[in-house]
Write an enzyme that holds these catalytic residues in place. Structure first.
Site, short mmCIF file in Angstrom:
data_model
loop_
_atom_site.label_atom_id
_atom_site.label_comp_id
_atom_site.label_asym_id
_atom_site.label_seq_id
_atom_site.Cartn_x
_atom_site.Cartn_y
_atom_site.Cartn_z
N HIS A 247 12.30 3.25 -11.91
CA HIS A 247 11.55 2.41 -10.98
C HIS A 247 12.04 0.97 -10.91
CE1 HIS A 247 8.15 4.94 -9.68
NE2 HIS A 247 8.34 5.56 -10.83
N LYS B 232 0.32 -8.00 -2.95
CA LYS B 232 1.10 -7.25 -3.93
C LYS B 232 1.09 -8.05 -5.21
CE LYS B 232 4.60 -7.42 -1.01
NZ LYS B 232 5.22 -6.12 -0.99
N ARG B 233 1.60 -7.47 -6.31
CA ARG B 233 1.71 -8.26 -7.54
C ARG B 233 2.44 -9.57 -7.27
NH1 ARG B 233 -0.33 -6.00 -12.46
NH2 ARG B 233 0.77 -7.76 -13.35
N LYS C 48 9.37 -10.96 -5.54
CA LYS C 48 8.68 -10.59 -4.30
C LYS C 48 8.55 -11.78 -3.35
CE LYS C 48 6.00 -6.75 -6.36
NZ LYS C 48 6.09 -5.58 -5.44
N THR D 272 5.68 0.33 -1.60
CA THR D 272 4.90 1.34 -0.90
C THR D 272 3.89 0.69 0.03
OG1 THR D 272 3.51 1.49 -2.88
CG2 THR D 272 5.13 3.26 -2.54
N LYS E 112 2.28 1.65 3.91
CA LYS E 112 0.86 1.67 4.30
C LYS E 112 0.63 0.80 5.54
CE LYS E 112 -0.18 1.69 -0.66
NZ LYS E 112 -0.53 0.77 -1.77
C1 LIG Z 1 0.22 0.05 -2.62
C2 LIG Z 1 -0.30 -0.84 -3.67
C3 LIG Z 1 0.58 -1.59 -4.46
C4 LIG Z 1 2.08 -1.59 -4.24
O1 LIG Z 1 2.39 -2.66 -3.36
P1 LIG Z 1 3.88 -3.17 -3.12
O2 LIG Z 1 3.72 -4.19 -2.05
O3 LIG Z 1 4.66 -1.98 -2.66
O4 LIG Z 1 4.36 -3.73 -4.39
C5 LIG Z 1 0.05 -2.41 -5.43
N1 LIG Z 1 -1.28 -2.50 -5.63
C6 LIG Z 1 -2.15 -1.80 -4.88
C7 LIG Z 1 -3.61 -1.96 -5.13
C8 LIG Z 1 -1.70 -0.95 -3.88
O5 LIG Z 1 -2.58 -0.25 -3.15
#
Ligand SMILES: *Cc1c(COP(=O)(O)O)cnc(C)c1O
Length: 822
Positions: free
Chosen positions: A365, A557-558, A563, A665, A669
């Site tokens: 990952h 996101k984190r 990022k 991911t 979405k």
């Molecule tokens: C989908 C999701 C992530 C992953 O987000 P990225 O932008 O792809 O890093 C992290 N936290 C939550 C709560 C999510 O639903």
């Protein structure tokens, strides 16, 4: 959606029957009367009523797998970021409208009670959420799959923002119990640590080695049923809780040593106490290694036990079980499976090794060097002495086999070794996982290519067949049907009910609708609805009013330097300055929305959160901005918050430094819900630009190859770049001078200094390209027909990003198991 069960010819209607079941649960399981029931009591009653339906299908699924002797898939993951389950479960069972109507007759609002369910946050971010999406897809595709992980008493910390700074508070998702799980006290395994290895010559070919741990605790199983779409099959997520062998040392207690009497309990149970609060940085803590071994050992003992009960022959394991390691966290499984096969089942080493490799596979990952797990040899020797021996032996046999093939290149042998010799001796868990697996996969095309060229370059040369790509996906049941029922309704109206059963194929049929003004209008109306819902959440939690006509520009996101929330923040500042300097320009109103947690020990990420809040406070209070720009940081990002934010986004920020985001991911979405992406060619954005079309996205910035070249040339000083960009210089200068931090003008000096002098994440280097991409966003927004056409096409072309497609590829290429789509 009209996926409801139809009523039988006689007897109570489904609504009446469900209502009676809820009332019975409320009375007999919760012990409450409808007149004095709280929302949480209702939630529990509905969850238990829904669970009854699950259990019937659960037994049926198990019986079928047993009867047909199917190969089973085991998904080992230290994280499952599940979120809430009530609507997921009702919706997949086709009971959502039934439950809503039943509750309405009782004067209870389903929307209210769904909110009281706590988020099961047993994960940090993308990796854990992927595991949760995979569990749902595996059930939907009818795979006989089990998830294995840890039942953390405290999941990911709760983020509170106080004076703009992140504070971490303990999360307590189990305080009111958990109606979804079944405790299985009878399913319990002993887990050892420490001690020594006894050698015994029992007259066989090899001496018999037995590990004699000096510390033993128990793993207790807790099962959560996972139901697939239309209730098709119900799989099990089995999470382990650590318990001491004895709850109390009575002798010590009676002698007056009340604390000492429970010391072992505290030590043992700390293993499943709390999720490790780090995201893609090495934990480096003994407790973490104990957690990893604890859940791996319990899971392997459990699956070997099941295998022997069903098949009676350990040698058929590779034909009947596929074990997937989600990242290196469960990589100790390589040594533990060898130990079980060799020491316990008395299989000859070479045969055991063949079985291990044939059974295990591993998903990588991250390529970030600081996130590649390794454990000090001394720690391994102390905690897992037998495993350390096994690792040495695997390594020795491997090096021997290479020398036998006339491979003597010292650098090559050193790079593929399981032991790192340079910085103190350490065990490389990535190499261990690679060697012990027949299949290693990356999570997007670019990431897999980079894996072949970087971390596993030499191992890939030796084993060119092992690495393959499996681009991540997300489950559409949660990330489309549940989060966006209005859009889903329109899709069903346009394409028919059976869209819901194969959206990864059928969504494409939506493309012609992108040219229909009426459909685009509906699509935009649903967005407005979601934006109002998010605006009212923001109003309620932050007291900030949002204009829902503005572009909702979202980065959630984190918080991590790679990022590049900083790039977005610098754009925000530059836009703010431009609006002030050029008041007569026809600026497109924007709302900048941020959310995300920083690892508790990651100071730079926490400073970025503070900066976002400082910028927000300043801009939102400045009357000269005239509401053209608003900035909000919504605290405590989790799955439930994502479910509100994602359908409300117009613009999705996926702007990581190229080469550093493995897949992403949330990008999928957002696109699925029709947001347009502004992004770099990184992770799965690359596949998105190919499948959705770069003309329906806003791609900008350096490529991974350009980033790499610049790093190699050592060109990280951006003074010249800054000097050449008035906008960037102005934004950096404002942050440096303390325009946003008048209470502490020096707060961001070091941060800005680093961006200018040592720009490892290419924030300055990409700034101008990003600014211009953002102006393309403004221009596109001013042509609504074009914008909404692109939005519809994003949804129409996102089908490939279904985790059903991903799981289908794992099933065929790696696990060799059939799905119900075959
Ligand atoms: C989908 C999701 C992530 C992953 O987000 P990225 O932008 O792809 O890093 C992290 N936290 C939550 C709560 C999510 O639903």
């Amino acid at each position: 959606m009209s996926t409801e069960q139809t009523s039988a010819t006689s007897g109570p209607t489904p609504v009446e029957a469900f209502k009676q079941n809820i009332l019975a649960k409320l009375k007999y399981a919760v012990g409450k009367d409808p007149r004095n029931a709280y929302s949480h009591d209702w939630f529990e009653a509905v969850a238990l009523a829904a669970r009854d339906h699950l259990v019937d299908n659960w037994e049926e699924t198990e019986a079928q797998v047993d009867r047909k002797q199917h190969k089973r898939v085991y998904y080992l993951s230290l994280e499952f970021l599940i979120g809430r389950l009530l609507v997921d479960c009702l919706s997949n069972l086709g009971l959502l409208e039934t439950a809503r109507a039943a509750l309405a007759e009782l004067d209870v609002d389903l929307e209210t009670i769904r909110q009281v369910e706590p988020d099961a946050a047993l994960g940090n971010g993308g990796l854990g959420r992927l595991a949760a999406c995979f569990m749902e897809s595996m059930a939907t595709l009818g795979l006989a799959a089990h998830g294995y992980g840890i039942r953390y008493e405290h999941g990911l910390f709760k983020q509170v923002v106080s004076d703009g700074w992140q504070q971490e508070h303990t999360e307590t998702w189990l305080d009111f119990g958990n109606p979804w799980e079944f405790e299985r006290p009878e399913v319990s395994y002993n887990i050892g640590f420490g001690g020594s290895v006894r050698t015994e010559d029992d007259g066989g070919e090899m001496p018999r080695l037995t590990w004699e741990p000096n510390e033993t605790l128990r793993a207790i199983a807790y099962d959560t049923p996972v139901v697939g779409w239309r209730g098709s099959s119900v799989n099990t997520l089995r999470l382990w809780r650590a318990r001491a062998m004895e709850d109390l040392q009575l002798e010590r207690f009676n002698a007056g040593d009340h604390f000492g009497a429970v010391a072992d309990v505290v030590r043992a149970e700390s293993i499943s106490r709390v999720l490790y609060p780090a995201d893609s940085t090495e934990a480096g803590q003994e407790l973490r290694l104990r957690q990893e071994y604890f859940f791996v050992s319990a899971s392997l003992q459990d699956l070997l036990h099941r295998h022997m009960a069903a098949h009676g022959d350990i040698r058929s394991l590779p034909d009947k079980a596929a074990i997937q390691l989600n990242d290196t966290h469960p990589a100790i499984a390589v040594a533990e499976l060898m130990r079980q096969l060799v020491d316990v089942y008395r299989i000859d080493w070479n045969e055991a090794w063949g079985m291990t490799v044939a059974t295990l596979s591993y998903t990588n990952h991250t390529l970030l060097p600081e996130a590649l797990e390794s454990w000090p040899v001394s720690l391994m020797e102390r905690l897992l002495p037998r495993h350390m021996q096994i690792i040495y032996l695997i390594n020795a046999y491997h090096i021997d086999s290479l020398r036998a093939q006339d491979i003597h290149d010292f650098d090559l042998l050193r790079s593929v070794s399981l032991i790192e010799e340079d910085h103190g001796r350490r065990v490389r868990m990535g190499n261990l996982a690679f060697l012990g697996s027949h299949s290693i996969n990356g999570v997007s095309a670019l990431h897999t290519d980079l894996m072949r060229e970087t971390v596993f370059r030499d191992l890939h040369r030796l084993y060119p067949q092992r690495i393959s790509n499996k681009t991540n996906g997300v489950t559409f049941r949660r990330w489309l049907y549940q989060v966006n029922p209005l859009l889903t309704g329109s899709l069903v109206d346009a394409l028919g009910e059976n869209l819901l059963d194969a959206p990864e194929e059928r969504l494409r049929d939506l493309e012609p609708h992108a040219d229909k003004a009426g459909f685009r209008k509906q699509f935009a109306a649903h967005r407005q609805h979601s934006k109002r819902a998010l605006a009212s959440l923001v109003q309620e939690r932050l007291g900030i009013h949002l204009d829902t006509e503005a572009i909702f520009d979202v980065q959630v996101k984190r918080i991590h330097e790679y990022k590049r929330q900083l790039l977005n923040l610098l754009h925000t500042v530059a836009l703010y300055q431009a609006i002030r300097n050029e008041p007569t320009t026809d600026w497109v109103p924007r709302v900048k929305i941020f959310a995300g947690k920083a690892a508790a020990s990651y100071h730079q990420a926490k400073l970025i959160i503070k900066l976002a809040n400082d910028i927000a406070r300043t801009i939102n209070a400045d009357p000269t901005v005239r509401g053209l720009l608003k900035v909000v940081f919504i605290p405590n990002y989790n799955v439930s918050l994502a479910e509100v934010i994602i359908p409300a986004a117009d613009l999705s920020e996926q702007i990581s430094t190229a080469g550093l985001e493995a897949s992403g991911t949330s990008n999928m979405k957002f696109a699925l819900n029709g947001a347009l992406t502004i992004g770099t060619l990184d992770g799965a954005n690359v596949e998105m630009s190919q499948l959705i079309g770069a003309e329906h996205m806003f791609i900008f910035g350096m490529t991974a190859a350009q980033v790499e070249q610049r790093k190699r040339a050592g060109e990280l000083d951006m003074s010249a770049v800054v000097a050449g960009s008035e906008r960037l210089a102005g934004a950096l200068e404002a942050v440096r001078r303390g325009v946003f931090s008048p209470d502490d003008p020096q707060r961001y000096e070091a941060l800005v200094e680093q961006l200018v002098r040592d720009d490892r994440f290419m924030v300055c280097a990409d700034f101008d390209a990003y600014w211009h991409a953002q102006r393309r966003v403004d221009a596109a927004w001013q042509k609504p027909a074009q914008w909404w056409k692109s939005a519809v096409l994003n949804t129409a072309r996102a089908g490939w990003f279904s985790s059903d497609r991903t799981i289908g590829e794992y099933a065929v290429d790696i696990w060799k198991v059939p799905t119900n789509r075959d």
